[in-house]
Structure formats: structure tokens, C-alpha cells
Write an enzyme that holds these catalytic residues in place. Sequence first.
Site, PDB file in Angstrom:
ATOM      1  N   ILE A  96       0.836  -1.207   0.000  1.00 39.27           N
ATOM      2  CA  ILE A  96       0.000   0.000   0.000  1.00 39.27           C
ATOM      3  C   ILE A  96       0.873   1.260   0.000  1.00 39.27           C
ATOM      4  O   ILE A  96       1.728   1.419   0.861  1.00 39.27           O
ATOM      5  CB  ILE A  96      -0.921   0.021   1.233  1.00 39.27           C
ATOM      6  CG1 ILE A  96      -1.725  -1.283   1.269  1.00 39.27           C
ATOM      7  CG2 ILE A  96      -1.848   1.219   1.190  1.00 39.27           C
ATOM      8  CD1 ILE A  96      -2.507  -1.466   2.529  1.00 39.27           C
TER       9      ILE A  96
ATOM     10  N   ASP B 215     -17.195  37.744 -18.779  1.00 43.00           N
ATOM     11  CA  ASP B 215     -17.262  38.742 -17.719  1.00 43.00           C
ATOM     12  C   ASP B 215     -18.685  39.194 -17.398  1.00 43.00           C
ATOM     13  O   ASP B 215     -18.988  39.554 -16.287  1.00 43.00           O
ATOM     14  CB  ASP B 215     -16.386  39.960 -18.057  1.00 43.00           C
ATOM     15  CG  ASP B 215     -16.652  40.487 -19.463  1.00 43.00           C
ATOM     16  OD1 ASP B 215     -17.622  40.038 -20.094  1.00 43.00           O
ATOM     17  OD2 ASP B 215     -15.895  41.353 -19.936  1.00 43.00           O
TER      18      ASP B 215
ATOM     19  N   ASP C  38     -22.792  35.759 -19.478  1.00 45.00           N
ATOM     20  CA  ASP C  38     -21.727  34.802 -19.791  1.00 45.00           C
ATOM     21  C   ASP C  38     -21.769  33.566 -18.902  1.00 45.00           C
ATOM     22  O   ASP C  38     -21.085  32.583 -19.170  1.00 45.00           O
ATOM     23  CB  ASP C  38     -20.350  35.463 -19.661  1.00 45.00           C
ATOM     24  CG  ASP C  38     -20.056  36.390 -20.828  1.00 45.00           C
ATOM     25  OD1 ASP C  38     -20.604  36.141 -21.917  1.00 45.00           O
ATOM     26  OD2 ASP C  38     -19.304  37.356 -20.655  1.00 45.00           O
TER      27      ASP C  38
ATOM     28  N   ASP D  24     -12.462  36.374 -24.983  1.00 43.42           N
ATOM     29  CA  ASP D  24     -13.010  37.667 -25.388  1.00 43.42           C
ATOM     30  C   ASP D  24     -11.869  38.498 -25.933  1.00 43.42           C
ATOM     31  O   ASP D  24     -10.716  38.265 -25.585  1.00 43.42           O
ATOM     32  CB  ASP D  24     -13.552  38.412 -24.159  1.00 43.42           C
ATOM     33  CG  ASP D  24     -14.855  37.839 -23.678  1.00 43.42           C
ATOM     34  OD1 ASP D  24     -15.553  37.233 -24.499  1.00 43.42           O
ATOM     35  OD2 ASP D  24     -15.150  37.992 -22.483  1.00 43.42           O
TER      36      ASP D  24
HETATM   37  P1  ATP Z   1     -15.656  41.542 -26.133  1.00 38.91           P
HETATM   38  O1  ATP Z   1     -16.847  40.662 -26.342  1.00 38.91           O
HETATM   39  O2  ATP Z   1     -14.455  41.115 -26.856  1.00 38.91           O
HETATM   40  O3  ATP Z   1     -15.406  41.911 -24.730  1.00 38.91           O
HETATM   41  P2  ATP Z   1     -17.017  44.024 -26.700  1.00 38.91           P
HETATM   42  O4  ATP Z   1     -16.737  44.772 -25.465  1.00 38.91           O
HETATM   43  O5  ATP Z   1     -16.971  44.767 -27.973  1.00 38.91           O
HETATM   44  O6  ATP Z   1     -16.013  42.870 -26.951  1.00 38.91           O
HETATM   45  P3  ATP Z   1     -19.719  43.838 -25.912  1.00 38.91           P
HETATM   46  O7  ATP Z   1     -19.455  44.408 -24.574  1.00 38.91           O
HETATM   47  O8  ATP Z   1     -20.712  42.759 -26.097  1.00 38.91           O
HETATM   48  O9  ATP Z   1     -18.416  43.310 -26.565  1.00 38.91           O
HETATM   49  O10 ATP Z   1     -20.140  45.060 -26.853  1.00 38.91           O
HETATM   50  C1  ATP Z   1     -20.680  44.860 -28.121  1.00 38.91           C
HETATM   51  C2  ATP Z   1     -20.729  46.158 -28.876  1.00 38.91           C
HETATM   52  O11 ATP Z   1     -21.617  47.066 -28.213  1.00 38.91           O
HETATM   53  C3  ATP Z   1     -19.406  46.893 -28.946  1.00 38.91           C
HETATM   54  O12 ATP Z   1     -18.666  46.522 -30.046  1.00 38.91           O
HETATM   55  C4  ATP Z   1     -19.837  48.345 -29.049  1.00 38.91           C
HETATM   56  O13 ATP Z   1     -20.103  48.682 -30.392  1.00 38.91           O
HETATM   57  C5  ATP Z   1     -21.119  48.385 -28.277  1.00 38.91           C
HETATM   58  N1  ATP Z   1     -20.877  48.860 -26.910  1.00 38.91           N
HETATM   59  C6  ATP Z   1     -19.987  48.411 -26.026  1.00 38.91           C
HETATM   60  N2  ATP Z   1     -20.067  49.064 -24.861  1.00 38.91           N
HETATM   61  C7  ATP Z   1     -21.052  49.964 -25.013  1.00 38.91           C
HETATM   62  C8  ATP Z   1     -21.630  50.950 -24.166  1.00 38.91           C
HETATM   63  N3  ATP Z   1     -21.232  51.137 -22.914  1.00 38.91           N
HETATM   64  N4  ATP Z   1     -22.621  51.707 -24.657  1.00 38.91           N
HETATM   65  C9  ATP Z   1     -23.064  51.524 -25.902  1.00 38.91           C
HETATM   66  N5  ATP Z   1     -22.565  50.622 -26.747  1.00 38.91           N
HETATM   67  C10 ATP Z   1     -21.571  49.859 -26.330  1.00 38.91           C
END
Ligand code: ATP
Length: 878
Positions: free
Chosen positions: A285, A620, A624, A329
Site C-alpha cells: 500500500i 465577464d 456569460d 473575449d
Molecule cells: P468583447 O466581447 O471582446 O469583450 P465588446 O466589449 O466589444 O467585446 P460587448 O461588450 O458585447 O463586446 O459590446 C458589443 C458592442 O456594443 C461593442 O462593439 C460596441 O459597439 C457596443 N458597446 C460596447 N459598450 C457599449 C456601451 N457602454 N454603450 C453603448 N454601446 C456599447
Amino acid sequence: MNRERWYAKDLEDVEQTLDSNLETGLAKNKAKKRLEKYGKNDLKEKKKEGLLKKFINQFKDFMVIILIIAAAISGVLGEVTDTIIIFIIVFLNAILGLVQENKAEKSLEALKSMSTPNSKVLRDGSIMEVKSYNIVPGDIVLLEAGDYVPADGRIIEKASLQVEESALTGESLPVNKTVDTLADKKIVIGDRKNMVFSGSVVTHGRGKFIVTSTGMNTEIGKIATMLESQEKGDTPLQRKLAELGKKLGIIALIICAIIFLVGFFQGRPIFDMFMISVSLAVAAIPEGLPAIVTIVLSLGVQRMIKKNAIIRRLPAVETLGTASIICSDKTGTLTQNKMTVTKAYTYDKLIDVDEIDINDNEYRMLVYTGVLCNDASIEENDGEKKTIGDPTEIALVALGYEKEQLKKTLESEFKRVEEIPFDSDRKMMSTIHEVDGGYRVFTKGAIDVLINRCNKILINDNVESLNEEKKSEILEENKNLAKEGLRVLALAYKDISDIPNEVSSKNIENDLVFIGMTAMIDPPRETVKGAVERCKTSGIRPIMITGDYKITAISIAKELGIIQSEEESIDGEALEDMTDDELKENIEKYSVYARVSPEHKVRIVKAWQDKGKIVAMTGDGVNDAPSLKRSDIGCAMGITGTDVSKEASDMILTDDNFSTIVSAVEEGRVIYDNIRKSIHYLLSCNIGEIVALLTALLFNLPAPLIPIHILWINLVTDSFPALSLGVDPGEKDIMERKPRKPRESIFAHGLGLSIVIRGIMIGIVSFSAFNVGLNEDIITGRTMAFLVLSISQFANSLSVRSLDKNIFKIGILSNKYLLMAISLSGVLMLSVTLVPFLQNIFELGNLSLEQWLMVVGFSIIPFSVAEIYKTIRNRMRK
Ligand code: ATP
């Protein structure tokens, strides 16, 4: 305070009763005093098992029970010293187990506290982050999608606020919240729509509440016994090894019984037969193995923390080594998330931000929209700028700041009255402000979405209709910006005379006036390019999944080496048109997914898993959680991640960095490899002991080792080298190998064979030494066998560090801990052989110089054979 019907009071009354201030929050010193008075805002944990109970548990182990029985019988048969020593060793082992279990528990607790959530509170008029356990009654807490509600309280402000309260009410559908005062009668928790409760989750929107009760006084605190018990942290490997130990134990018992019977009929003395059987059982063992695996795992977890990865579930350590796909992402994980607006576009002209003239109507509207339709803030404290919020939004507030359009000032001029928060499915955000007796909607969002909500366009001071021609010109301009890897955001507005009763995207975000676009840079993280490269050499495929625009994504993915051509990318819309089967069919083609929403992530994970891959996935946001749970290794962001995503993850990246995942995978491979080394080392010794004993039996000789010799080696002298093998630096080519197959046996790639062959060699040399010594007397024989077994194991520990590289390639001095461990074990070995008192107890004796030389000679044979074999095989392979 807890009996109050907070939901039925006017907000002013609530404010007064709690002696707080709805505008500025508590003063810092008041909060401090309250913390002393009310205590920490956490739930008392269940009472843990007492030390004594834990100690007793140590004796419930199968092998310990065998040992105790053996010791008891030897006692009855008159071998009292043996009995006492076995008991002492078992006792020491139990203490060691206890210490070790406590340590593992502590480090798990430390991990847990590292991932305790923070909350945003308003104190002394400014927003600050505090550990949620420091929240006190009267605090004003800010909530946004993805947060855990940290305490109970009355809502004082909300925008589309939805909260999921299933922990309290069992109802899994999110509840719409309100600020209105409710009727003064008894209402069940689920209907207290103007309250939020600790332990529930914000699924949508934004809000602010004043804390009415904390800790055990909250509703969840009252039913705290219902709380989920903590998961037991055993990994699949630990479970498999525990099973292996049990099986070996049972096999050992059967063999013992047979040998005992055979010997009995051969007419050997019963006591001798019994002692040989006990020796065999002890030899078979691997007593030290479970503890060593646990320690190696927990040391590995500590090392990962230093590399910015917090493991939340222990099994992830093993899974990491098998990862073959890393889905990441883009924003913040592959890039720095330090956004800066560099260019601005209004119809027909693209300029650098420096050239923006705020007196120009178009640009003023562009900057105002960016600053007002925004939840981020920049605060200046003693000349130091502090930013809070989403980096995309910070960039816009910063632009305003540069143009002397401070957010605070603009917000007091144009009061925000309503809003539709950003979400990554809609990809837009809108706020409604009071302007000149009416209202103005400010909207910002992804250009391809927003442009379809606009039917007019602001050109200089005039509003014109937005025709298809202009639309395509604008989209063309967007394409050019995206090609440079810039992140483009579009801005729009409209004036309305009334605010609808129910504010929604449908009735607000349409018929907008297009103002223009801003383009931001977000440079890739420096270490990522190298990490992508390392992924590729190690058979891991890096994949970018982003909400951003396809062309921006392609540009950055190319720069990082994730893809070579555009064909390797696809966007959410195209993905939408595919069935799950089609996606699975084509999954190998794509390494960049753009404009995807969180649900797509789950489909991507599933498709890869169906192909038999082990997938790591980052996340995040609140949406998700499903993909993090579904993936094999869910990685949440430590800095930007929501509480919900962290809770759903297996690992938290404290620096939000893609490279950290790759380092963690490497560490996972090293840990697994090291556990294999410890197993290699310990089991070959066990086999050596069995071979020596069986050979003696075969030649009708007395046992070359008595149980306490074997116990001393298995539990004492072997354990230090085995432990230091567990912290071996790892072979240099570890990231040049393909990922391990998840179902692969721990004994794969020749480990099993090597254990057996080394074991047989160690057994034969130990028996041979015994045989030589036996010419003099039994004590000398056993002393020589004991020494050869110990020393050949020391040499073996140097050799098991690699299955294919010889000791010179690996470096004799490259694991300092191993050298220290060998020295320590050497001293322990010599003390029982040389110190007269111990020598007596262990039934060992003094050797002549010639005998010592023979011991050394025998001991280095297995080691030399193994090393020569590795060298020759490598030469032949070349
Ligand atoms: P990832 O998914 O790689 O983190 P991301 O931040 O672009 O990328 P999302 O947070 O889903 O992904 O945002 C999607 C889209 O929405 C962005 O590409 C942008 O055009 C728009 N967006 C992001 N943040 C804002 C905000 N605070 N207000 C308005 N539009 C936004």
C-alpha cells in the site's frame, strides 16, 4: 431596526430612520463606527468539525486499520516493541494528515476570500469600492447587471432594474423593481418590489438602494442554514488514486492470506509467516501517496495565484493540463482595455480628436452624447484622476474632460430622468435628459445596429433625412476605421416631448438623428502575441470571440497571430443561420467570431466539445454565466468581471489577461507531470519491497525487511523526495507537447512499465544485499537490505524526473528541494541505523566498511541502468 416595514415608509422617513443621506451617502467615519456596532456583513458559517473529530477521522483509513490490526496481533504474539513502534508511526502519520488537511482547508478558504465580491457604495459624496462585508446599515449601494445584492435594502433609484431572487423565494424569473412606496400591510418577500435582498442577483439594469439590514439580520441570514454546503474539493485524480490504494490493499490482503496458508502448510513458524504477511501488506500500500498528491495540488494552486490565476474548483487544475481550445473575449483580455478616442467622424469628414472644436454644433452634440449617455466617471482627488466604469465609456468621458465638458457639470445642466442600460445583446444604450422644457434621448452603440434606428442625420446645424446613399457612405467610413483595428461607436439623439409610461428600446430607440462616430484605439496586450504563439506550439487553438465589429476583430486577430486570413472569421449573423450540426461540421474553419452575443458562446463551446475537445472560455458579463458553466474551464475576469460570472467560473484571472490562461495551462501540465513523478517514485519503491519479500519467500529465507522498516521508508524517508518531486520545475519542452487526452491513464506513456521495471530492479538489489549480509547474521542482512532499499530510492528520485531525458539533460542541481529532501531523508535513515538506541528498536546493526561499499554498489545499479537506457534510446532515436 429589522422589524420595520421598510417597504411601506416614505424614502425620507427611511433616510431619517437610518440616519443617512440619500444624496451623499454615509460619512466615512460614521460607516466605520457602524461597522463596529453591527459587525461584518457576512453570514456566519456552519460550525466546522472539531480537531478531535478530524483526528479520529484519520484512523478511518483502510490502510491504517490494517496496520492497527497488525500491530495488535503482534502485540498479542509478544512483539511489544513492534506494536509500540507501529502505533507511534501510525499516530505521527495521523498528525501529519491532520496538519495537512488543515492546511489544505486554510488555503481553500484563502482562495475563497480572494474572490469575495466588492460593492460600489456612496460615501462622503463619492462613489467607492468596498469589500461587500464592510457594508453597514444606512450605506447607499449602487447596483448593476451581474452584481450580487450584498445586503437588504430599500430601492431609491432604478433603471430597468430586474433582480432574480430565487435564493429567497424559489422563483427563478427575474422581478421588475420599483421605487414606489407600498401599502402598509404584511407583504411576502417576493412582493416587496421596492426592496432588494442579500443573495439575489441583478440580471438587468441599474439601481441604487439604501441598506436596511446586513449580515445575519438579512432575510437570507435568517434562513442561512439553507445555504449550499461547500463542494468537496477532491479532483478526479485524487478519487482515482484513493480507489487504486483500496484495490492494492485488497489485493495485498488476498496475497497475504495465500502466503500465510502456504507457509502454514509448509510448516513454517506461524509468527514468522504472520510477520511476512504484515510486511507484504504494508509494502503493497502506498501509504504516503494521497497526502502527497493533495499537497502537490495545493502548492500548485499557490503558484498559480502568483501567476494571477485563482483556482475556484480544484479539479480545474487537472483539466487545465488537457485544454485544447482557449476561447477568449477580445476587449480587455487580448487587448489592454485602455481605450482612447483618437478620431471623430461627422457626416463627410473624419478628423483627429485634437481638431474637435466644441463650439461647432455637430461636435458639441457628439461630445455631449458621449458624456451624458454614460455611466462612467472621472473624479479628480488631490490632483489625481480616478476613473470608475467601463473603459469604452471612460474614453468618452475623458474626451469630454479634455474639451472641458465635465460630466458633473453637464449632468446638472441636463438632468437624467430615464435610461435604457447597455446590454451586449442589444449593443446600445440610451439615456433621457431634461432639455429646454422638453426631453432629449441620447443613444450610443454599435454602428451597424444604431444606424438602422436612425432616419435623420445632423449635418452642421441642420437635421436632414438619412438616405441609403449616406448610410452606405457612413458604413464605408466605419469599415476603413475598423480595418485599422479601431473600435467604433456611433452616437445619435432625438427630442421628445413626453416620456412614455414604460420606457423600452421599442418606443425610445428609433427615429433617431445620427450624429457621428468615435473611433478608439485599444492596443493589444504586450504579452499576448507570445502567448498565442505558445498555444500554437503546444497544440492548443486560441479563438477570439467578441461583441465588436468583424473588421476590427480581424485586424486585431491578425496582428496577434490568431488568424492569417479573413476566411477564418465569421459573425453572429452568419452563425445565427447555421444549425448546431452545421456549426459542428464547420467549427474547425473559424478562429474569430465577431458581433456575437453571449448565447452564441454556448453553441461554440458545445460544438467543440462534441468534437472531443476540452474548452477553456473567458467571460465577464451577467449573460456569460451559461457559457462559463458549460465550458470545461470557465475563466472569469477578476477586474471587469461581474459577481455572477465569477461565481460560475472555475478560475479567476486577476489581471484579466489571456496570457494568464496560457500560463495556467502550463502550470496545470507541470502539476500533472509532477504528480506522475511522485507516483513513479513511490510505487517503484512499493514494488521493490514486494519483490524483495517474495524472492525471500521463494528461497525459503526469512523476511529481508520487517514491517517497521517498510513503514519507516514508505512514510518517512520516501515522503520528502516525493514531495519535492511534486514541486519540480517542469521539463522545458512541456509546452511543445500536445495536450494530454482527458481519459488518458495516469500510467500512460510508459510510466506503468517504468514503475514495474524499476521496482523489480530495486527489489532484486535489496534482496541480493540481504543475501550477502545474511552470511553473517540476520540483523546484518536486514540492515543491508534496509540501506540498499533507501539509498537506491534516493538515486531513483533523481532519475524519475524525466521518462526520456537523462539526468545530465535535466540537470542534477535543477531541483534544490529534491537535494535538500535527499539530505534530510539521508540523516533520518542513518539515525535509525547508527544511533544505538534507535538501532535497537529498529533491529538494525553496524556494518563493516566493505559491507557499506557493497550497499552503495548495489544501490546505484537500478539508477545507472535506467539512465544508461535513456541515453542509448535517445541516441538511437536521433
Ligand atoms: P468583447 O466581447 O471582446 O469583450 P465588446 O466589449 O466589444 O467585446 P460587448 O461588450 O458585447 O463586446 O459590446 C458589443 C458592442 O456594443 C461593442 O462593439 C460596441 O459597439 C457596443 N458597446 C460596447 N459598450 C457599449 C456601451 N457602454 N454603450 C453603448 N454601446 C456599447
